[in-house]
Design a protein around this motif. Structure first.
Motif, PDB file in Angstrom:
ATOM      1  N   ASP A   1      12.418   4.620   4.161  1.00  0.00           N
ATOM      2  CA  ASP A   1      12.039   5.458   3.023  1.00  0.00           C
ATOM      3  C   ASP A   1      12.362   6.923   3.293  1.00  0.00           C
ATOM      4  O   ASP A   1      12.805   7.647   2.392  1.00  0.00           O
ATOM      5  CB  ASP A   1      10.544   5.310   2.736  1.00  0.00           C
ATOM      6  CG  ASP A   1      10.181   3.923   2.244  1.00  0.00           C
ATOM      7  OD1 ASP A   1      10.943   3.371   1.438  1.00  0.00           O
ATOM      8  OD2 ASP A   1       9.148   3.385   2.673  1.00  0.00           O
ATOM      9  N   LEU A   2      12.133   7.376   4.516  1.00  0.00           N
ATOM     10  CA  LEU A   2      12.478   8.752   4.852  1.00  0.00           C
ATOM     11  C   LEU A   2      13.974   8.978   4.674  1.00  0.00           C
ATOM     12  O   LEU A   2      14.404  10.004   4.132  1.00  0.00           O
ATOM     13  CB  LEU A   2      12.055   9.056   6.290  1.00  0.00           C
ATOM     14  CG  LEU A   2      12.300  10.491   6.764  1.00  0.00           C
ATOM     15  CD1 LEU A   2      11.392  11.463   6.028  1.00  0.00           C
ATOM     16  CD2 LEU A   2      12.088  10.602   8.272  1.00  0.00           C
TER      17      LEU A   2
ATOM     18  N   SER B   1       0.843  -1.189   0.000  1.00  0.00           N
ATOM     19  CA  SER B   1       0.000   0.000   0.000  1.00  0.00           C
ATOM     20  C   SER B   1       0.878   1.239   0.000  1.00  0.00           C
ATOM     21  O   SER B   1       1.915   1.269   0.665  1.00  0.00           O
ATOM     22  CB  SER B   1      -0.912   0.009   1.231  1.00  0.00           C
ATOM     23  OG  SER B   1      -1.741  -1.128   1.253  1.00  0.00           O
ATOM     24  N   HIS B   2       0.439   2.254  -0.730  1.00  0.00           N
ATOM     25  CA  HIS B   2       1.249   3.462  -0.873  1.00  0.00           C
ATOM     26  C   HIS B   2       0.388   4.693  -0.698  1.00  0.00           C
ATOM     27  O   HIS B   2      -0.654   4.827  -1.345  1.00  0.00           O
ATOM     28  CB  HIS B   2       1.930   3.483  -2.251  1.00  0.00           C
ATOM     29  CG  HIS B   2       2.598   2.188  -2.597  1.00  0.00           C
ATOM     30  ND1 HIS B   2       1.989   1.234  -3.406  1.00  0.00           N
ATOM     31  CD2 HIS B   2       3.773   1.666  -2.206  1.00  0.00           C
ATOM     32  CE1 HIS B   2       2.798   0.195  -3.517  1.00  0.00           C
ATOM     33  NE2 HIS B   2       3.878   0.423  -2.786  1.00  0.00           N
ATOM     34  N   ASP B   3       0.831   5.572   0.169  1.00  0.00           N
ATOM     35  CA  ASP B   3       0.166   6.841   0.449  1.00  0.00           C
ATOM     36  C   ASP B   3       1.083   7.936  -0.075  1.00  0.00           C
ATOM     37  O   ASP B   3       1.949   8.431   0.633  1.00  0.00           O
ATOM     38  CB  ASP B   3      -0.061   6.964   1.962  1.00  0.00           C
ATOM     39  CG  ASP B   3      -0.436   8.366   2.388  1.00  0.00           C
ATOM     40  OD1 ASP B   3      -1.305   8.972   1.739  1.00  0.00           O
ATOM     41  OD2 ASP B   3       0.146   8.854   3.393  1.00  0.00           O
TER      42      ASP B   3
ATOM     43  N   ASP C   1       9.922   5.619  -5.915  1.00  0.00           N
ATOM     44  CA  ASP C   1      10.910   6.279  -6.780  1.00  0.00           C
ATOM     45  C   ASP C   1      10.230   7.215  -7.760  1.00  0.00           C
ATOM     46  O   ASP C   1      10.700   8.338  -8.013  1.00  0.00           O
ATOM     47  CB  ASP C   1      11.736   5.239  -7.547  1.00  0.00           C
ATOM     48  CG  ASP C   1      12.848   4.611  -6.713  1.00  0.00           C
ATOM     49  OD1 ASP C   1      13.062   5.056  -5.563  1.00  0.00           O
ATOM     50  OD2 ASP C   1      13.493   3.662  -7.213  1.00  0.00           O
ATOM     51  N   LEU C   2       9.119   6.771  -8.337  1.00  0.00           N
ATOM     52  CA  LEU C   2       8.429   7.593  -9.320  1.00  0.00           C
ATOM     53  C   LEU C   2       7.803   8.822  -8.663  1.00  0.00           C
ATOM     54  O   LEU C   2       7.903   9.938  -9.201  1.00  0.00           O
ATOM     55  CB  LEU C   2       7.352   6.763 -10.027  1.00  0.00           C
ATOM     56  CG  LEU C   2       6.531   7.498 -11.089  1.00  0.00           C
ATOM     57  CD1 LEU C   2       7.434   8.102 -12.165  1.00  0.00           C
ATOM     58  CD2 LEU C   2       5.511   6.550 -11.715  1.00  0.00           C
TER      59      LEU C   2
ATOM     60  N   GLY D   1       7.223  14.614  -5.602  1.00  0.00           N
ATOM     61  CA  GLY D   1       6.198  14.323  -4.618  1.00  0.00           C
ATOM     62  C   GLY D   1       6.742  13.799  -3.313  1.00  0.00           C
ATOM     63  O   GLY D   1       7.931  13.914  -3.007  1.00  0.00           O
ATOM     64  N   SER D   2       5.847  13.180  -2.524  1.00  0.00           N
ATOM     65  CA  SER D   2       6.165  12.656  -1.203  1.00  0.00           C
ATOM     66  C   SER D   2       5.712  11.208  -1.107  1.00  0.00           C
ATOM     67  O   SER D   2       4.683  10.831  -1.673  1.00  0.00           O
ATOM     68  CB  SER D   2       5.459  13.488  -0.124  1.00  0.00           C
ATOM     69  OG  SER D   2       5.558  12.861   1.144  1.00  0.00           O
ATOM     70  N   ILE D   3       6.475  10.411  -0.360  1.00  0.00           N
ATOM     71  CA  ILE D   3       6.101   9.009  -0.150  1.00  0.00           C
ATOM     72  C   ILE D   3       5.298   8.828   1.139  1.00  0.00           C
ATOM     73  O   ILE D   3       4.927   7.718   1.478  1.00  0.00           O
ATOM     74  CB  ILE D   3       7.339   8.092  -0.168  1.00  0.00           C
ATOM     75  CG1 ILE D   3       8.395   8.552   0.838  1.00  0.00           C
ATOM     76  CG2 ILE D   3       7.935   8.057  -1.569  1.00  0.00           C
ATOM     77  CD1 ILE D   3       8.256   8.043   2.220  1.00  0.00           C
TER      78      ILE D   3
END
Length: 473
Positions: free
Chosen positions: A440-441, A349-351, A418-419, A425-427
């Motif tokens: 990830d940060l 899942s990705h926010d 990565d995209l 943008g932000s992950i």
């Protein structure tokens, strides 16, 4: 830093009970140690349930003296593991559930003062009683608590008009890592007397201080609402539709949600009791809501704007809700998509967020990249188009178990993140970093920002007792 902490033992739990009272210290029930996605299982020597800010301060002072970690627990709805500590020295868990009073509602100042344990739905009800509203709205409002929402700078469906949680808060009361109480419940919009603690504590997930109460901004209750379900040809068409509606409706748009047909298919697959809108052509839907005061005539204005959009080729089929029942049905579809996701079980899942102008490119390129990894992966993409925040989630093929995709899960997430990063943008858009996204940060954040974050953390929590292992490694 967590390696320097001392495990909480039975003797320390006894000292906590003596200081806070036996009703304030309990053994940990399973609900405190779980998180919604089942990725983590936490640990705690005890659950502390203080009923006042002073009691929170006493607990924090004892933990600081003993070098015992504290995991703050709000509503338990967080999706990045910020409320559970799976490994490391045994902490205590500090729950805010008994700090649940609405302390004050001031219509003249437009301020509602709520303790951190207040459930969001109860804040909505308290505002409605005086003819006002608190616009932070999300699917978990029946269980999410104010402290956790501020700690993660929660977003929701109304960010397009009112902003994130940070924008809806004028001040906070909090307890720092040494037990100092910060009395920062401001009731003024303009306050330039140096640092406002809310800017440090909101969004830092309980790692700099524990928010115990907040001054929340109220807004006039909106008398007229119009809601529409719309088919669009593509995310690019949805973005163009948003621009057209913004120009025509003069700041009345309070929600603009992009929904893929895959999300509707998920609901039909696992939650058939949810009533779906009539079938429409195309792969994408938009749920738009506009609000205004009395005599705003929003329904007629929305219908006229959508008719113009249809003539311009930006909207396909349009269904404007006829009454509160149909409006609620539209929103139930949107709000139960995450429940369907959990039932199916995501591979990853990705926010994420990207500048809205790059959303169509992100969706197209991410889809191609995921298909190159495994063409059987299903993507359920939905979210808040107006602020660029997408929930871009990968799922197994129908009938497959998600653990079959474990070998590619990390690759899928890396590809998506990565995209998003490459497109500016932000992950971590609205769910925070927690423990899930610490690496990830480190990978994506500006190095200077990380230096500043670590310096602030060391200054305010030199022992590292507040939510150890969350946000910063």
């Amino acid at each position: 830093m967590t390696r320097d902490l001392i495990p909480a033992d039975a003797g320390f739990v006894v000292r906590l009970a003596e200081a806070l009272g036996p009703d304030s210290v309990r053994p940990p029930e399973p609900r405190y140690l779980e998180e919604p996605r089942g990725r983590y299982l936490g640990q705690a020597a005890a659950v502390l349930r203080p009923a006042s800010t002073e009691a929170v301060a006493r607990a924090v002072r004892l933990c600081a003296e003993a070098r015992v970690g504290i995991v703050p627990y709000s509503g338990g709805t967080g999706l990045v593991g910020g409320q559970v500590l799976p490994t490391g020295p045994m902490p205590v868990l500090l729950s805010f559930e008994r700090l649940n009073r609405i302390r004050d509602v001031d219509v003249t100042d437009g301020i509602l003062t709520a303790e951190a344990g207040c459930i969001l739905a109860d804040v909505h009800a308290a505002a409605a009683e005086v003819g006002r509203m608190f616009p932070l709205t999300l699917a978990s409002e029946g269980s999410a608590r104010i402290g956790g929402l501020l700690a993660t700078n929660a977003g929701g469906v109304h960010v397009i008009r009112y902003g994130n949680a940070r924008d809806l808060c004028l001040g906070v009361e909090a307890v720092l890592a040494d037990g100092t109480i910060v009395h920062g419940l401001s009731r003024v919009v303009k306050d330039n007397m140096g640092l406002n603690p809310r800017h440090l504590l909101i969004g830092f997930e309980g790692t700099l201080g524990l928010i115990t109460a907040a001054s929340l901004r109220l807004f006039p209750a909106l008398a007229e609402t119009a809601t529409a379900w719309i088919s669009v040809a593509s995310p690019a068409a949805a973005l163009a539709l948003l621009a057209r509606l913004r120009a025509a409706l003069a700041g009345t748009i309070s929600a603009f949600e992009l929904i893929s047909v895959e999300g509707l298919q998920f609901l039909a697959e696992v939650l058939p009791q949810v009533s779906l809108p009539p079938a429409m052509p195309g792969e994408w839907r938009v749920l738009v809501e506009v609000d205004d005061g009395p005599d705003g005539n929003v329904a007629a204005r929305l219908e006229a704007a959508l008719a113009d959009a249809m003539e311009a080729g930006l909207a396909g089929d349009v269904l404007v809700a006829q009454g509160d029942g149909q409006r609620a049905a539209f929103w139930r579809v949107r709000e139960t998509i995450p429940e369907a996701n959990r039932t199916i079980g995501a591979i990853a899942s990705h926010d994420i967020s990207v500048p809205p102008s790059h959303l169509p490119e992100f969706i197209e390129r991410a889809g191609q990249a995921i298909a190159a990894i495994d063409r059987s992966i299903r993507i359920n993409c939905f979210g808040h188009l107006g602020d660029g925040n997408l929930h871009y989630n990968a799922f197994p093929a129908r009938g497959e178990r998600r653990d079959r995709y474990d070998p590619v899960r990390a690759t899928v997430s890396r590809t998506v993140h990565d995209l998003a990063h490459a497109l500016g943008g932000s992950i971590a858009a609205e769910h925070g970093v927690g423990r899930l996204k610490v690496a990830d940060l480190e990978r994506y954040a500006d190095p200077g920002k990380l230096v500043a974050m670590r310096a602030v953390k060391h200054a305010l929590d030199p022992l590292g007792i507040l939510n150890p292992g969350a946000v910063l490694a």
